[in-house]
Write an enzyme that holds these catalytic residues in place. Structure first.
Site, PDB file in Angstrom:
ATOM      1  CD  GLU A  55      42.255  25.557 -34.074  1.00  0.00           C
ATOM      2  OE1 GLU A  55      42.149  26.464 -33.013  1.00  0.00           O
ATOM      3  OE2 GLU A  55      42.636  24.151 -33.615  1.00  0.00           O
TER       4      GLU A  55
ATOM      5  CG  ASN B 236      46.144  27.946 -28.961  1.00  0.00           C
ATOM      6  OD1 ASN B 236      45.352  28.749 -28.201  1.00  0.00           O
ATOM      7  ND2 ASN B 236      46.100  27.734 -30.086  1.00  0.00           N
ATOM      8  CD1 TRP B 237      45.639  27.111 -22.261  1.00  0.00           C
ATOM      9  CD2 TRP B 237      44.623  28.677 -20.995  1.00  0.00           C
ATOM     10  NE1 TRP B 237      46.419  27.237 -21.127  1.00  0.00           N
ATOM     11  CE2 TRP B 237      45.765  28.119 -20.288  1.00  0.00           C
ATOM     12  CE3 TRP B 237      43.767  29.692 -20.301  1.00  0.00           C
ATOM     13  CZ2 TRP B 237      46.079  28.635 -19.047  1.00  0.00           C
ATOM     14  CZ3 TRP B 237      44.229  30.180 -19.074  1.00  0.00           C
ATOM     15  CH2 TRP B 237      45.450  29.733 -18.400  1.00  0.00           C
ATOM     16  CE  LYS B 238      43.866  24.468 -30.163  1.00  0.00           C
ATOM     17  NZ  LYS B 238      43.615  23.518 -31.365  1.00  0.00           N
TER      18      LYS B 238
ATOM     19  N   GLY C 205      48.048  22.793 -27.602  1.00  0.00           N
ATOM     20  CA  GLY C 205      46.481  22.783 -27.654  1.00  0.00           C
ATOM     21  C   GLY C 205      46.052  22.138 -26.425  1.00  0.00           C
ATOM     22  N   GLY C 206      45.493  21.183 -26.771  1.00  0.00           N
ATOM     23  CA  GLY C 206      44.386  20.268 -25.699  1.00  0.00           C
ATOM     24  C   GLY C 206      45.274  19.935 -24.423  1.00  0.00           C
TER      25      GLY C 206
ATOM     26  N   GLY D  72      45.135  18.576 -32.827  1.00  0.00           N
ATOM     27  CA  GLY D  72      43.965  18.188 -32.069  1.00  0.00           C
ATOM     28  C   GLY D  72      43.309  16.673 -32.672  1.00  0.00           C
TER      29      GLY D  72
ATOM     30  CD  GLU E  11      50.410  24.833 -33.931  1.00  0.00           C
ATOM     31  OE1 GLU E  11      50.592  24.491 -32.721  1.00  0.00           O
ATOM     32  OE2 GLU E  11      49.586  25.676 -34.287  1.00  0.00           O
TER      33      GLU E  11
ATOM     34  CG  HIS F 107      46.343  28.269 -34.606  1.00  0.00           C
ATOM     35  ND1 HIS F 107      45.372  27.407 -34.834  1.00  0.00           N
ATOM     36  CD2 HIS F 107      47.213  27.403 -33.434  1.00  0.00           C
ATOM     37  CE1 HIS F 107      45.407  26.417 -34.309  1.00  0.00           C
ATOM     38  NE2 HIS F 107      46.505  26.495 -33.497  1.00  0.00           N
TER      39      HIS F 107
ATOM     40  CB  SER G  90      48.567  15.480 -31.064  1.00  0.00           C
ATOM     41  OG  SER G  90      47.355  15.778 -31.670  1.00  0.00           O
TER      42      SER G  90
HETATM   43  C1  PEP Z   1      47.373  24.088 -31.432  1.00  0.00           C
HETATM   44  O1  PEP Z   1      46.227  24.463 -31.357  1.00  0.00           O
HETATM   45  O2  PEP Z   1      48.350  24.914 -31.801  1.00  0.00           O
HETATM   46  C2  PEP Z   1      47.559  22.668 -31.078  1.00  0.00           C
HETATM   47  C3  PEP Z   1      48.995  22.513 -31.279  1.00  0.00           C
HETATM   48  O3  PEP Z   1      46.553  21.811 -30.839  1.00  0.00           O
HETATM   49  P1  PEP Z   1      46.873  20.426 -30.180  1.00  0.00           P
HETATM   50  O4  PEP Z   1      47.971  20.454 -29.121  1.00  0.00           O
HETATM   51  O5  PEP Z   1      45.862  20.138 -29.488  1.00  0.00           O
HETATM   52  O6  PEP Z   1      47.145  19.401 -31.192  1.00  0.00           O
END
Ligand code: PEP
Length: 253
Positions: free
Chosen positions: A97, A9-11, A233-234, A173, A167, A95, A212
Site C-alpha cells: 500500500e 498490521n492494523w493499518k 492485516g484484516g 485484503g 505479500e 508494504h 488474507s
Molecule cells: C497486510 O496488509 O499486510 C495484509 C496481509 O493484509 P490482509 O491480511 O488483510 O490480507
C-alpha cells in the site's frame, strides 16, 4: 529451527478505545511463555499507549512505516529514532500500500530499511508481485528485483537483523490466499538469494507470508518449510482470530 513470528498490521483502523480492547483481548488470550513471537503494529498515534499496555508482556510493538530521514523539515514524517524512543522494536517498510498509494519506490524502501536499522529498529521488509505480474510469469523476477534493491545497498549482513514478508499484492485484503505451495516456492527463492550471499543469515532469516491469512488457513501455510509466520492485516483486528493464527503458529492458548 527458526522461531515463528505473527505480526498484526492494523493499518488505518481503530480508535483509542478499540485498540485498547484489542490489545487487552490479545494479552488475555496469550500463553504466558509463547514459543511464537507476536507483534502488533497500530497506527503511529497509538504507539505510546500500546507500548504501555504491552509493558511486561512478550508482545512486541512495530510501526507500519518509517521516515527515510532522522530529523528536520519533513512534515508529517516519523523517524526510526522516534519509533525506538516510544518502544518500537520493528517497523514495516515497503508494504504494497505504501508502494502503490504513496510512491515508495525500491530506492525509497531501501532507504527506509537502512534508516530503521541505523536506529536499532528491525525492518519488516515487504515484497510481492501484482496479479498481472504473477499471470505474466514474473513473480520471481519481481521479488528478486525488490530484494536486490536492499541487498545492493545494505549488503547481506543487514539481513541478520531484518524480517522479510512475502505479500502477493493480489492476496492482500482480497480473501484470496496464495496456496501453501505457491507461497513456499517464493519463500524458498527468497531464502536462496540471501543464502547465496551468506549461508548462515539465509538459514536463520524469518520470512513471513502475508495475504488474507486467517485462523482457518494459517496452519497449512505455517507448516511449509520456509514460511516462518505471518504478517496479518484484516484478521489482526479481531483478537480471537488473531489468537487463532498465533495458535496455528505453535502457540498454545
Ligand atoms: C497486510 O496488509 O499486510 C495484509 C496481509 O493484509 P490482509 O491480511 O488483510 O490480507
Amino acid at each position: 529451527m527458526r522461531t515463528k513470528l505473527v505480526a498484526g498490521n492494523w493499518k488505518l483502523n481503530g480508535s483509542r478505545e478499540f485498540n485498547r480492547a484489542l490489545v487487552d483481548g490479545i494479552l488475555q488470550g496469550l500463553d504466558t511463555s509463547p514459543a511464537v513471537e507476536v507483534m502488533v503494529c497500530p497506527p503511529y498515534v497509538y504507539l505510546p499507549e500500546t507500548a504501555a499496555q504491552l509493558d511486561g508482556s512478550p508482545v512486541m510493538l512495530g510501526a507500519q512505516d518509517v521516515a527515510t530521514e532522522v530529523a528536520g523539515a519533513f512534515t508529517g514524517e516519523v523517524s526510526a529514532t522516534m519509533l525506538r524512543d516510544v518502544g518500537c522494536t520493528h517497523a514495516i517498510v515497503g508494504h504494497s500500500e505504501r508502494r502503490t498509494l504513496y510512491g515508495d519506490t525500491d530506492v525509497i524502501v531501501a532507504t527506509k530499511f537502512a534508516a530503521a536499522q541505523a536506529a536499532g529498529i528491525v525492518p519488516v521488509f515487504c515484497i510481492g508481485e501484482t496479479l498481472e505480474e504473477r499471470t505474466s510469469g514474473l513473480t520471481m523476477e519481481v521479488v528478486s528485483r525488490q530484494l536486490e534493491a536492499v541487498l545492493d545497498t545494505a549488503g547481506p549482513g543487514a539481513f541478520a537483523d531484518a524480517v522479510i514478508a512475502y505479500e502477493p499484492v493480489w492476496a492482500i485484503g482480497t480473501g484470496l490466499t496464495a496456496t501453501p505451495d505457491q507461497a513456499q516456492a517464493v519463500h524458498a527463492h527468497v531464502r536462496r538469494i540471501i543464502a547465496t550471499a551468506d549461508a548462515r543469515i539465509g538459514a536463520e532469516l524469518q520470512i513471513l507470508y502475508g495475504g488474507s491469512v486467517a485462523g482457518a488457513n494459517a496452519a497449512e501455510l505455517f507448516a511449509m518449510e520456509d514460511i516462518d509466520g505471518g504478517l496479518i492485516g484484516g484478521a489482526s483486528l479481531d483478537a480471537a482470530e488473531f489468537l487463532a493464527i498465533c495458535a496455528a503458529a505453535g502457540l498454545t492458548n
